[in-house]
Structure formats: structure tokens, C-alpha cells
Design an enzyme around this catalytic site. Structure first.
Site, PDB file in Angstrom:
ATOM      1  N   HIS A   1       0.870  -1.193   0.000  1.00 46.82           N
ATOM      2  CA  HIS A   1       0.000   0.000   0.000  1.00 46.82           C
ATOM      3  C   HIS A   1       0.898   1.232   0.000  1.00 46.82           C
ATOM      4  O   HIS A   1       1.802   1.338   0.844  1.00 46.82           O
ATOM      5  CB  HIS A   1      -0.863   0.046   1.261  1.00 46.82           C
ATOM      6  CG  HIS A   1      -1.797  -1.119   1.419  1.00 46.82           C
ATOM      7  ND1 HIS A   1      -3.086  -1.105   0.964  1.00 46.82           N
ATOM      8  CD2 HIS A   1      -1.617  -2.342   1.992  1.00 46.82           C
ATOM      9  CE1 HIS A   1      -3.677  -2.264   1.257  1.00 46.82           C
ATOM     10  NE2 HIS A   1      -2.798  -3.036   1.886  1.00 46.82           N
TER      11      HIS A   1
ATOM     12  N   HIS B   1      -2.526   9.553   6.348  1.00 43.21           N
ATOM     13  CA  HIS B   1      -3.309  10.260   5.330  1.00 43.21           C
ATOM     14  C   HIS B   1      -3.260  11.773   5.529  1.00 43.21           C
ATOM     15  O   HIS B   1      -3.455  12.541   4.595  1.00 43.21           O
ATOM     16  CB  HIS B   1      -4.758   9.751   5.320  1.00 43.21           C
ATOM     17  CG  HIS B   1      -4.859   8.325   4.850  1.00 43.21           C
ATOM     18  ND1 HIS B   1      -5.885   7.490   5.192  1.00 43.21           N
ATOM     19  CD2 HIS B   1      -4.038   7.591   4.068  1.00 43.21           C
ATOM     20  CE1 HIS B   1      -5.694   6.302   4.631  1.00 43.21           C
ATOM     21  NE2 HIS B   1      -4.567   6.346   3.952  1.00 43.21           N
TER      22      HIS B   1
ATOM     23  N   SER C   1      -3.097   1.903  -4.092  1.00 48.72           N
ATOM     24  CA  SER C   1      -3.441   3.010  -3.206  1.00 48.72           C
ATOM     25  C   SER C   1      -4.905   3.420  -3.395  1.00 48.72           C
ATOM     26  O   SER C   1      -5.474   3.237  -4.463  1.00 48.72           O
ATOM     27  CB  SER C   1      -2.540   4.219  -3.457  1.00 48.72           C
ATOM     28  OG  SER C   1      -2.627   5.112  -2.368  1.00 48.72           O
TER      29      SER C   1
ATOM     30  N   GLY D   1      -9.078  -1.949   3.677  1.00 44.25           N
ATOM     31  CA  GLY D   1      -9.727  -1.161   4.724  1.00 44.25           C
ATOM     32  C   GLY D   1     -10.063  -2.037   5.925  1.00 44.25           C
ATOM     33  O   GLY D   1      -9.886  -3.256   5.887  1.00 44.25           O
TER      34      GLY D   1
ATOM     35  N   GLU E   1      -8.792 -11.752   6.789  1.00 41.82           N
ATOM     36  CA  GLU E   1      -7.685 -11.179   7.582  1.00 41.82           C
ATOM     37  C   GLU E   1      -7.980 -11.423   9.063  1.00 41.82           C
ATOM     38  O   GLU E   1      -7.081 -11.573   9.882  1.00 41.82           O
ATOM     39  CB  GLU E   1      -7.610  -9.679   7.270  1.00 41.82           C
ATOM     40  CG  GLU E   1      -6.458  -8.960   7.891  1.00 41.82           C
ATOM     41  CD  GLU E   1      -6.370  -7.510   7.438  1.00 41.82           C
ATOM     42  OE1 GLU E   1      -7.232  -7.054   6.665  1.00 41.82           O
ATOM     43  OE2 GLU E   1      -5.422  -6.836   7.873  1.00 41.82           O
TER      44      GLU E   1
ATOM     45  N   ASP F   1       3.200  -5.586   2.623  1.00 42.53           N
ATOM     46  CA  ASP F   1       1.969  -4.877   3.034  1.00 42.53           C
ATOM     47  C   ASP F   1       2.264  -3.378   3.173  1.00 42.53           C
ATOM     48  O   ASP F   1       1.727  -2.571   2.430  1.00 42.53           O
ATOM     49  CB  ASP F   1       1.432  -5.463   4.354  1.00 42.53           C
ATOM     50  CG  ASP F   1      -0.057  -5.220   4.532  1.00 42.53           C
ATOM     51  OD1 ASP F   1      -0.696  -4.712   3.587  1.00 42.53           O
ATOM     52  OD2 ASP F   1      -0.592  -5.529   5.614  1.00 42.53           O
TER      53      ASP F   1
END
Ligand code: IMP
Ligand code: ZN
Length: 358
Positions: free
Chosen positions: A23, A70, A102, A177, A207, A294
Site C-alpha cells: 500500500h 493520510h 493506493s 480497509g 484477515e 503490506d
């Protein structure tokens, strides 16, 4: 088997590798953050503090970190510089093929739009190509499950448009997410629509123990989508949720590759240690399972580290590692030409290292 005469860390670094689960916003390096702080005239130490998970924390705390990131990567310039630096750092780690993902963001305060966000990443990839870096980079547009189905549709439209305009530099979508938010089942029509348009799918699934949504998505998508599974930590753990054995059957039958992020899973406390990581479970069944970082910044690891950890844990020697690296090429989203080139790079490397017959 383990080869005591070699330095595994060094060999894993030199080994040509592919990275399929990275990511953008969590793949920064500390060096890059310091440069960005200096560039923006901000005190370096304040800026970089706590931007790396140093010890295992529950998944929720990882997501709190993503929110902070972010706030940092929100201008066109920051996204451009971050993308360039991530690509260069993977190239320095001898990653020869990178699929970088992304979430396109709309940030009114900086004039950022979803389109500009992805276009900026594309520009960075092309500029790195012009510099002649020895790495092939492709992009995936991320769908954040917290933003709901309508935003997911916008992401697929954008990915489709960019796939056309970049001749396949953008080649798929990611679904990610916080897994505790929403239900992946609701996104199935979006996944099927994306696949129909020719986009490839990398979906974070299982996950955490979410058997129902995982089963629903796999059943709906396995036949008609080119897909991989991100993490898949609980795919085979139906001992924890009896009656869900079909998940594993589907994954095996359709040979759906699994992106395994060992350090990330340990730091997020979904796996205890490398020895109990599901990498081993799937690898020993000769099922495609690809080591990935990751977020090499947030989780403080490189792809070399991931290879070394697994090699030491499971006793892989040079030959096993090269054979493994070669096997990962099958799971990339690019076509045969790129696959052949990567295999050739790895074979040439093997010859130089006197590993023959692979
Ligand atoms: P970005 O998409 O470049 O902003 O990268 C950060 C985002 O990736 C986060 O906000 C999450 O949506 C997603 N992400 C990163 N790591 C994980 C994970 O382990 N599970 C689910 N989503 C993740
Ligand atoms: Zn991820």
C-alpha cells in the site's frame, strides 16, 4: 534445505523478487519521511515519531496509524515524491516487479481529486521508467470498504479509465480497509463488474475470522475473476468456525494465490510468530503463496526481511529460495511477456550463483 555456508540475509537481498501487496501510504521509509519533513520545514523528530509499529498491536491501532499517514500524504507533490521514493527503494531491494496499490483520495483543502491522485502515481511510475530503474511497476486502485459501495463503483470506473489510457499500467483493483467495518458481500456486484471490464482483483479476505463474507465472495468470484487473496489468514482456520471448509476447497480448486505478509500479520496480532504463519500451510500444499510487505514503513520491514525470516524458519537454502521466487512470477497480474522476462532474470541470477537446472 538450509545452506549453512551462505549468508541468507545477503542472498535474499540479491535474489530478484516480486512484490504484489504494497500500500502506497504505508510503504514510506524513515529516510523519506525525514526528507519530506526537511522539505516542508518541519522538525524531523516530531514528524517521524510513532509512524512505525515497533511492537505487536491490535489491528485497530494499525488503522489509527493509517489515518495519521493520510494527514501527511495529501498534496500532489507528496504523493508524487512518495511514489517515486517507494519505487526506488523496492528497486534497491532487488524487487524486479512491483504492484503498488493506493486508495484514490478527494481532499478539497489541497485541491486533490481521486483522478489527480491516481494520475500523479501514474506520472511518478512513468518518470521512474524514464530514469531506467530496473523494476517494472504496475498500479492497482484500492477500494476502501469503509467508504461503501458507491465510492467503490467510482474507484472501478477510475481504474477502468486509467487501464485504457495507460495501456495497462493500471491493471486492477484492491479491496482493503478495516475488516471490522461493513460486509464484503455487498461489494460482490462491484467485483464482478470490475472483472468483466478486464480488471484484475486483489481482495483482502479472511484477515480476521469473517467466514461468511469470505465464503460469499469466493463462491461468487472464483469462476469469472482473475483474483488473488490479501492475507487470507483465517482461510484454513475453520477449526475456529466449523462448517466453513468450502473456503479452503475453493481456494485450492481455483488455485487462487494468497499474498502472505508475515511481519504485518505478527505486528497486527493476527498471527503469533513466523513458525505459525499460514505461509507454511499453503506452501507445503504447493499452493501459490507470495511473500509481501503490506506496508514496509508502517511495519518496519523490507521484502528481503520477509524472505529471510521465512528461509530461516523453514530451512530454505539458496536453491529453495530461487525456486520459490520463480514460482511467485505465476501470480503476477501482468501477462506472459513480462512473466517470461522475470523468469529469465531469475534464471540468469541462478546461473551466476551456480544454481542450475531450475
Ligand atoms: P493507501 O491506500 O495508500 O492510503 O494505504 C493505506 C490504506 O491501505 C489504509 O487506509 C487501508 O485502507 C489499507 N490497508 C493497509 N493495510 C491494510 C491491512 O492490513 N488490512 C486492510 N487494509 C489495509
Ligand atoms: Zn494490505
Amino acid at each position: 534445505m538450509a545452506d549453512g555456508s551462505i549468508n541468507i540475509d545477503d542472498f535474499c537481498h540479491r535474489l530478484p523478487k516480486v512484490e504484489l501487496h504494497a500500500h502506497l501510504n504505508t510503504s514510506y521509509s524513515m529516510k523519506f519521511l525525514r526528507e519530506l519533513a526537511r522539505h516542508n520545514g518541519i522538525a524531523e523528530e516530531d514528524f517521524v515519531q510513532d509512524l512505525c509499529l515497533k511492537e505487536a498491536k491490535p489491528l485497530d491501532e494499525g488503522f489509527a496509524l493509517f489515518v495519521r499517514l493520510h494527514q501527511i500524504f495529501k498534496t500532489e507533490e507528496a504523493i508524487y515524491r512518495l511514489t517515486c521514493s517507494v519505487i526506488k527503494e523496492f528497486a534497491e531491494d532487488n524487487v524486479k516487479y512491483l504492484e503498488l496499490r493506493s486508495t484514490p483520495k478527494m481532499i478539497p483543502e489541497t485541491g486533490m481529486t481521486r483522478d489527480l491522485y491516481m494520475q500523479t502515481m501514474v506520472r511518478a511510475v512513468k518518470d521512474c521508467e524514464k530514469e531506467g530503474l530496473d523494476i517494472t511497476v504496475r498500479l492497482l486502485v484500492s477500494i476502501d470498504r469503509r467508504h461503501g459501495v458507491e465510492v467503490a463503483r467510482i474507484a472501478v470506473d477510475l481504474a477502468d479509465k486509467l487501464m485504457q489510457s495507460t495501456q495497462g499500467l493500471v491493471l486492477g483493483v484492491d479491496f482493503s480497509g478495516d475488516p471490522k467495518v461493513g460486509d464484503a458481500t455487498d461489494f460482490i456486484p462491484v467485483f464482478l463488474d470490475a472483472a468483466k471490464r478486464g480488471l484484475k482483483l486483489s481482495l483482502h479476505l479472511a484477515e480476521i475470522p469473517l467466514y461468511e463474507e469470505t465464503k460469499n465472495v469466493l463462491q461468487a468470484c472464483c469462476r469469472s475473476c482473475t483474483m488473488r487473496i490479501g492475507h487470507g489468514t483465517f482461510l484454513h482456520r475453520y477449526d475456529l468456525g466449523k462448517g466453513h471448509e468450502e473456503m479452503e476447497d475453493i481456494v485450492l480448486q481455483w488455485k487462487i494465490p494468497i499474498e502472505a505478509c508475515v511481519t504485518s500479520n505478527i505486528l497486527s496480532k493476527t498471527v503469533d510468530c513466523p513458525g505459525t504463519h499460514h505461509f507454511h500451510y499453503w506452501h507445503s500444499k504447493q499452493h501459490p503463496v507470495i511473500l509481501c510487505t503490506d506496508g514496509k514503513g508502517a511495519f518496519g520491514c523490507s521484502l528481503t526481511d520477509e524472505y529471510s525470516k521465512v528461509a530461516k524458519e523453514f530451512g530454505f537454502g539458496k536453491r529453495d529460495l530461487l525456486a520459490y521466487a520463480l514460482s511467485t512470477v505465476d501470480s503476477i497480474f501482468e501477462g506472459d511477456q513480462v512473466k517470461q522476462r522475470l523468469r529469465e532474470t531469475m534464471r540468469v541470477f541462478g546461473q551466476k550463483e551456480s544454481i542450475n537446472g531450475l
